[in-house]
Motif scaffolding. Sequence first.
Motif, short mmCIF file in Angstrom:
data_model
loop_
_atom_site.label_atom_id
_atom_site.label_comp_id
_atom_site.label_asym_id
_atom_site.label_seq_id
_atom_site.Cartn_x
_atom_site.Cartn_y
_atom_site.Cartn_z
N GLU A 12 9.04 4.59 -31.96
CA GLU A 12 9.92 4.50 -30.79
C GLU A 12 11.31 4.89 -31.25
O GLU A 12 11.69 4.60 -32.37
CB GLU A 12 9.95 3.06 -30.23
N GLU A 132 0.14 6.76 -32.51
CA GLU A 132 0.46 7.25 -31.15
C GLU A 132 1.49 8.35 -31.32
O GLU A 132 2.51 8.12 -31.96
CB GLU A 132 1.05 6.11 -30.31
N ARG B 29 14.55 11.54 -12.60
CA ARG B 29 15.26 11.55 -13.89
C ARG B 29 16.70 12.01 -13.71
O ARG B 29 17.64 11.40 -14.23
CB ARG B 29 14.51 12.47 -14.86
N PHE B 37 22.10 6.12 -16.60
CA PHE B 37 21.02 5.40 -17.27
C PHE B 37 20.48 6.24 -18.43
O PHE B 37 20.24 7.44 -18.27
CB PHE B 37 19.89 5.09 -16.28
N ALA B 38 20.31 5.61 -19.57
CA ALA B 38 19.75 6.28 -20.75
C ALA B 38 18.23 6.19 -20.68
O ALA B 38 17.69 5.13 -20.36
CB ALA B 38 20.26 5.63 -22.02
N GLY B 39 17.55 7.30 -20.99
CA GLY B 39 16.09 7.29 -20.96
C GLY B 39 15.53 6.73 -22.26
O GLY B 39 16.03 7.04 -23.34
N ILE B 40 14.53 5.87 -22.14
CA ILE B 40 13.80 5.49 -23.35
C ILE B 40 12.31 5.62 -23.06
O ILE B 40 11.89 5.69 -21.90
CB ILE B 40 14.10 4.04 -23.83
N GLU B 41 11.53 5.67 -24.12
CA GLU B 41 10.07 5.57 -24.01
C GLU B 41 9.63 4.50 -24.98
O GLU B 41 10.12 4.44 -26.11
CB GLU B 41 9.38 6.89 -24.35
N THR B 42 8.69 3.68 -24.54
CA THR B 42 8.12 2.71 -25.46
C THR B 42 6.66 3.09 -25.71
O THR B 42 6.06 3.82 -24.93
CB THR B 42 8.19 1.28 -24.89
N ARG B 43 6.11 2.58 -26.81
CA ARG B 43 4.70 2.80 -27.11
C ARG B 43 3.83 2.28 -25.96
O ARG B 43 4.27 1.43 -25.17
CB ARG B 43 4.36 2.08 -28.41
N TYR B 99 11.55 -4.26 -26.37
CA TYR B 99 12.42 -3.22 -26.95
C TYR B 99 13.86 -3.75 -27.08
O TYR B 99 14.53 -3.52 -28.09
CB TYR B 99 12.37 -1.98 -26.06
N ARG B 112 21.97 0.11 -19.72
CA ARG B 112 21.35 0.74 -18.54
C ARG B 112 20.27 1.67 -19.02
O ARG B 112 20.57 2.63 -19.73
CB ARG B 112 22.40 1.58 -17.79
N GLN B 117 6.90 6.28 -17.40
CA GLN B 117 5.70 6.34 -18.23
C GLN B 117 4.49 5.88 -17.44
O GLN B 117 4.60 5.27 -16.39
CB GLN B 117 5.87 5.40 -19.43
#
Lengths: 463, 463
Positions: A12, A132, B29, B37-43, B99, B112, B117
């Motif tokens: 991540e 992943e 987006r 807003f900042a983009g994140i991705e989690t597993r 996270y 933010r 996903q």
Amino acid sequence: MARPTPLSGFPEWLPDGRIVEQHVLDVLRRTFELHGFAGIETRAVEPLDQLLRKGETSKEVYVLRRLQEDPETPAARGHREAEKGLGLHFDLTVPFARYVLENAGHLAFPFRRYQIQKVWRGERPQDGRFREFVQADVDVVGAGSLPYHYEVELPLVMADALGALRDLGVPPVRILVNNRKVAEGFYRGLGLTDVEAVLRGIDKLDKIGSDAVAEVLVAEAGATPAQAAACLELAAVNGEDTGVVDRVRELAARYDASTDLLEEGLGELGALVAAAAERAPGVLVADLRIARGLDYYTGSVYETVLVGHEDLGSICSGGRYDTLASDGATTYPGVGLSIGVSRLVSRLLSAGLVRATRSVPTAVLVAVTSEERRAASDAVAAALRSRGIPTEVAPSASKFGKQIRHADRRGIPYVWFVGDTSDDGAPAQDEVKDIRTGAQQPADAATWAPPGEDLLPRVVAAG
Amino acid sequence: MARPTPLSGFPEWLPDGRIVEQHVLDVLRRTFELHGFAGIETRAVEPLDQLLRKGETSKEVYVLRRLQEDPETPAARGHREAEKGLGLHFDLTVPFARYVLENAGHLAFPFRRYQIQKVWRGERPQDGRFREFVQADVDVVGAGSLPYHYEVELPLVMADALGALRDLGVPPVRILVNNRKVAEGFYRGLGLTDVEAVLRGIDKLDKIGSDAVAEVLVAEAGATPAQAAACLELAAVNGEDTGVVDRVRELAARYDASTDLLEEGLGELGALVAAAAERAPGVLVADLRIARGLDYYTGSVYETVLVGHEDLGSICSGGRYDTLASDGATTYPGVGLSIGVSRLVSRLLSAGLVRATRSVPTAVLVAVTSEERRAASDAVAAALRSRGIPTEVAPSASKFGKQIRHADRRGIPYVWFVGDTSDDGAPAQDEVKDIRTGAQQPADAATWAPPGEDLLPRVVAAG
């Protein structure tokens, strides 16, 4: 809940790392679309029997189970799962083949598709090897037949995509090309019949060296020492121009190993190298040592190294399958390549090769003079956003110095002060401050814009 | 492999459907980033013990197992999985909370973030309810505290995002707002103490009607018939302006049910409705009947209906949590909303509300005069792409009529003929044909461009 720790193999990124990854993905998508590839997404799961068709991947598959399904005996369960179970896909090729068969009646062939998704493999995590990770694939699939020229086109699409990443500070790449027909044609011409065994031996070159490989070829592929030496000579051939073809032909003549299959393969490899020298000079290199995957593929095969980071392994691999999918009536041949996006991005970040210019999309923070006047700040923000300028409003009407530090901590370049004629520290008319230089000037939310380079976070070479 | 059949609850789109989904995602987006807003991705996976903290979701979780893990006895297995097992996340809130705790030292608060996903739930598939689906979330999370104004801002961000989709032909939405403090304050003021039971009863209004709900409140929440009637009167209050606050106050006065908590809630709800009437008139509506989720949330709560498609249920829900996460030392309150993108897109497609203007990104198909001259067509394609025009080259040098049909089947609007002075049907100089009108004219690959509206596939209202 105590502070959780990261899960090994499931990478991540912090927000600034995600900006790098998102830029990489945007550039890839943009390039694939410029080349006319349609984007698709497939579900994350496939039936286990499809995932396990290639025996050797069975170790890597994550099997799914709904929590409320009562476990019965292990035997009954194993049976049910094998029959009807679902697993997470470990690549995008198996799902794509299934998608093609399922939707063949609605697709126009040759079908060009790109697909950017996560995949899962239960392997032991290592540097650049995850459980992943994101792959970005392009494939062309035909119904019944697929002309050779796609084997030339597809690596050039990837050369274009990876080349476009150089603007972000990504190092150059070298795409290494071989052809199954060349290797097999040459081995058979030498009199070797266990082609798979020879390929397995050649595949060990990097690890154990040529002397040991020669022994392996003698012991396991039934080669004489002379045949083994000839195989190693072939593996040593590489180059960026059609001279490669001449050298292989010379070698085949010397060992009396010419075959029709070899000639067919050399014709293909020569066409690819010639086109590559024209359209992506220095990027595509014929390398007859590339053996990995040759037992899956039936024609061209590709691997890609990041220059200066060869230890990372291939970041973009693929090849030609004569049978990507088949429903009995029709066979669908395909050719494609897959970029290991997570592997690439994790190296970009861990080696500090690139960085985002800030960690948030925001270009402007609108300061708040007092909570009663927050609506005035909201109105300025709305006006800026309506002209495409990413803007947020300060979280509280604290001292301006604190609001500026709020922006500074996030890398937000501009702070906007809403004009107010009362005596509270705000300027009489709207002003905007570049907090990097301290320069502050009057501004109108209906017309002001930051310089283009400040509008959005950019990804640039670090250092 | 026989033709596979779709897997119920795991939606996949054909390429033109994917273009619609991708446009929706791009607009969301873009809007989230405009709002900073900042983009994140989690597993995709979380530890099972975290996923099962809310008891009622346990049924829905998909548990993962590596295929090579030998099954032992069911009991031993169940134990090991509960202790150390992993499951697929069923929303983006649980992973986001984790996270935040994991990276708290590296994040600047209030933080933010947006996150788009897939999530998985093992529920029985129905119209608009899937086992795998895409969510698009925005949340703001504070460290220690989070001002109320974010409860006003966040639904307005979603109003902006969903409003931006109207350009694609998406119907308007109505965001319904309630406040836990208003409901609880009023119920307690009436003398009802089992607030959860009242909420559960009110939640059944749509399904069983007010008479039956009154009976439920008497039977299960310990209400007198008069108290039940008062609860139903509160639930009937709704409106777009602060008149709503007056009506609730009137009601509370009539039943002598005023409390400090009710007044605090009405102050918040009134501020939200007033700001909404200014910034997104007609979109946000106070609706005191909204009860779902009130037992999770501690302040504002939101649900969203697609106008004309109320049967679909909420397409965007959320609210305020006082404790999104906590590591013992610090508590992180948050407020956020989540759009059910798959639910929305599946309705857009199944009801034929929007369509893509073509199924491929390609604007120009470059015809091939003969295989020997394919390189000339490749060069034209490269020149067009270098100026941002999505281009592909025809798969074979078949008759021009067949090459035009190849473009036509995909909706590619232009076919390019490479000039050639030999006598084989090609024009003497390059020409481009708009295959919709048949108009053909000389063109130069270094300067020609299609009209802006033909450059990329667009998503437009159907019909």
